[in-house]
Design an enzyme around this catalytic site. Structure first.
Site, PDB file in Angstrom:
ATOM      1  N   ASP A 201       0.872  -1.169   0.000  1.00  0.00           N
ATOM      2  CA  ASP A 201       0.000   0.000   0.000  1.00  0.00           C
ATOM      3  C   ASP A 201       0.913   1.224   0.000  1.00  0.00           C
ATOM      4  O   ASP A 201       1.703   1.409   0.934  1.00  0.00           O
ATOM      5  CB  ASP A 201      -0.905  -0.025   1.238  1.00  0.00           C
ATOM      6  CG  ASP A 201      -1.887   1.127   1.237  1.00  0.00           C
ATOM      7  OD1 ASP A 201      -1.509   2.226   0.783  1.00  0.00           O
ATOM      8  OD2 ASP A 201      -3.026   0.944   1.708  1.00  0.00           O
ATOM      9  N   LYS A 225      -3.527  12.212  -1.904  1.00  0.00           N
ATOM     10  CA  LYS A 225      -2.625  12.683  -0.841  1.00  0.00           C
ATOM     11  C   LYS A 225      -1.467  13.447  -1.497  1.00  0.00           C
ATOM     12  O   LYS A 225      -1.675  14.516  -2.038  1.00  0.00           O
ATOM     13  CB  LYS A 225      -2.191  11.494   0.008  1.00  0.00           C
ATOM     14  CG  LYS A 225      -3.391  10.922   0.789  1.00  0.00           C
ATOM     15  CD  LYS A 225      -3.096   9.687   1.605  1.00  0.00           C
ATOM     16  CE  LYS A 225      -4.371   9.242   2.320  1.00  0.00           C
ATOM     17  NZ  LYS A 225      -4.292   7.898   2.861  1.00  0.00           N
TER      18      LYS A 225
HETATM   19  C1  LIG Z   1      -5.508   7.153   2.943  1.00  0.00           C
HETATM   20  C2  LIG Z   1      -5.379   5.685   3.032  1.00  0.00           C
HETATM   21  C3  LIG Z   1      -6.401   4.845   2.560  1.00  0.00           C
HETATM   22  C4  LIG Z   1      -7.681   5.449   2.034  1.00  0.00           C
HETATM   23  O1  LIG Z   1      -8.533   4.518   1.497  1.00  0.00           O
HETATM   24  P1  LIG Z   1      -9.821   5.007   0.683  1.00  0.00           P
HETATM   25  O2  LIG Z   1     -10.379   3.759   0.156  1.00  0.00           O
HETATM   26  O3  LIG Z   1      -9.343   5.977  -0.358  1.00  0.00           O
HETATM   27  O4  LIG Z   1     -10.750   5.704   1.632  1.00  0.00           O
HETATM   28  C5  LIG Z   1      -6.197   3.469   2.595  1.00  0.00           C
HETATM   29  N1  LIG Z   1      -5.054   2.949   3.094  1.00  0.00           N
HETATM   30  C6  LIG Z   1      -4.049   3.728   3.564  1.00  0.00           C
HETATM   31  C7  LIG Z   1      -2.796   3.113   4.085  1.00  0.00           C
HETATM   32  C8  LIG Z   1      -4.199   5.113   3.561  1.00  0.00           C
HETATM   33  O5  LIG Z   1      -3.229   5.894   4.037  1.00  0.00           O
END
Ligand SMILES: *Cc1c(COP(=O)(O)O)cnc(C)c1O
Length: 414
Positions: A201, A225
């Site tokens: 991720d 982000k």
């Molecule tokens: C910001 C973030 C998300 C966001 O997930 P969405 O499906 O866009 O709401 C997921 N995983 C991580 C590690 C994040 O930092």
């Protein structure tokens, strides 16, 4: 004193990527240290959205799907994003959200390792990642989730009793709360040596540093982000070419079909990365993201990373210098190599302190239970901003502005 404000201004003058700041819209009087949560808009965003609505939608109506390239937006945008994570064309698609991309990546990984029943995840990682894996395991049945505990070594988990049962490992490269950063090459090699697949991720790394996913099996991440794609901008998923012919995920929507407009009764996956698309793309959301990618095409990520490390180190030094008596504890790694582009401090009164700070123009955010989080987007944060943010934090603590009644009430989004 660690460094003077004048010295920070001199660092800004010498900053090789300082000119990018002019390409973003930032409100006057705001020091925006939340670019790790929602990036600032490029100046060209408004025109890009207007063009999509006026020329493409109003001008061509349904013809936009072919003539304006709407149908291929997930692939064309993916190809533009690919260099930012160190991979090539035909390996990334953009669409849906990171949570949905996690379902696609994990379900595909499980399909590639049918004899293995364990998914390793990290309890410290952003909760939605773990929640999605939980829902997936429940729906599929017969899977076990093995969570790494605080600081637990992945090597230990992989060499334990279940070692030959681990199908895949899902980890965030940069921890959303502490900013701690994994060495992706070393971890990927370790996971693959055990026969499992590695899913990264990249929500807190894409756009903040050089990323090289060329050996990873899958990667996912958001574009709103550090990448400045706008609120709710579509997420990305990377699939290594060695898996593309075999990998099948569970969200078998019509856009991932081999012949979507044949309207066949059964699902047949498309060739290549297109099978990782799901359904009708959110066309209007791609306009701001592509406007941001126009900037990213010109960015040297090594320069971004160098500035990011300098900004975060400076912030730690200044806060520890100015705020020493007030009970802040650094929760991020001190070694910049082991840190992403953010810094966290814990404090029992973290929430009202952050509210008081925001009221004075310094925007960070708060993460339960007690973390003050500050993100440093190197394209538009200056060294002088870092100085002013630390000085304002010191003033809030020294004068105890945070005790004000209005800062005690929790808002819905922190
Ligand atoms: C910001 C973030 C998300 C966001 O997930 P969405 O499906 O866009 O709401 C997921 N995983 C991580 C590690 C994040 O930092």
């Amino acid at each position: 004193m660690a460094i003077s404000r004048a010295e920070c201004l001199a660092l800004d003058v010498d900053d090789p990527i300082k000119h990018f700041r002019d390409e973003f819209v930032l409100p006057d009087g705001t020091i925006y240290l939340v670019g790790n949560s929602l990036g600032a808009p490029p100046r060209t965003t408004m025109a890009a959205v207007t063009r999509t609505v006026e020329e493409e939608w109003a001008g061509r109506l349904v013809g936009g799907w072919n003539v304006s390239g709407w149908y291929d937006l997930p692939l064309t945008t993916g190809d533009r994003l690919a260099p930012l994570i160190g991979v090539g064309p035909g390996q990334v698609v953009v669409g849906e959200s990171t949570s949905i991309a996690i379902v696609k990546a994990v379900s595909a990984a499980l399909g590639l390792r049918p004899d293995r029943r364990v998914i390793i995840s990290d309890l410290a990682s952003f909760p939605t990642d773990r929640y999605m894996v939980e829902g997936l395991a429940k729906a599929l049945g017969g899977y076990e989730i093995r969570d790494l505990r605080d600081g637990e070594d992945l090597g230990e988990a992989l060499s334990g009793a279940l070692s030959d049962e681990v199908a895949c490992v899902l980890l965030s490269q940069v921890d959303y709360r502490t900013g701690a950063r994994h060495d992706t090459a070393a971890v990927t090699a370790r996971v693959q040596a055990s026969g499992a697949l590695m899913i990264w991720d990249l929500c807190h790394s894409a756009g903040a540093m050089q990323v090289d996913m060329s050996e990873a099996d899958f990667a996912v991440g958001c574009t709103y982000k550090y990448l400045n794609g706008g609120p709710g901008a579509p997420a990305f998923i990377y699939v290594h070419p060695r898996h593309q012919a075999e990998a099948e995920h569970m969200l078998t929507g019509w856009h991932g079909h081999a012949a979507p407009f044949a309207f066949e009764p059964g699902f047949r996956p498309a060739d290549g990365i297109r099978r990782f698309t799901v359904s009708t793309p959110h066309v209007l959301s791609y306009a701001p993201l592509n406007a941001a990618l126009d900037i990213w095409e010109r960015v040297d990520l090594a320069a971004v990373r160098a500035k990011s490390m300098a900004l975060t180190s400076l912030f730690i030094d200044l806060v520890e210098d100015f705020c020493a008596p007030y009970g802040l504890t650094l929760i991020s790694p001190r070694d910049p190599e082991r840190r992403g582009s953010q810094v966290g401090f814990s404090h029992p009164e973290g929430y009202p302190i952050m509210r008081a700070l925001i009221d004075r123009g310094v925007h960070g955010d708060f993460r339960a239970p007690d973390v003050l989080r500050f993100g440093f987007a190197p394209l538009y944060i200056r060294f002088a901003d870092v100085y002013d943010a630390a000085a304002t934090l010191a003033e809030v603590l020294e004068k105890e502005h945070w005790r004000d009644e209005r800062y005690q009430q929790r808002l819905a989004v922190t």
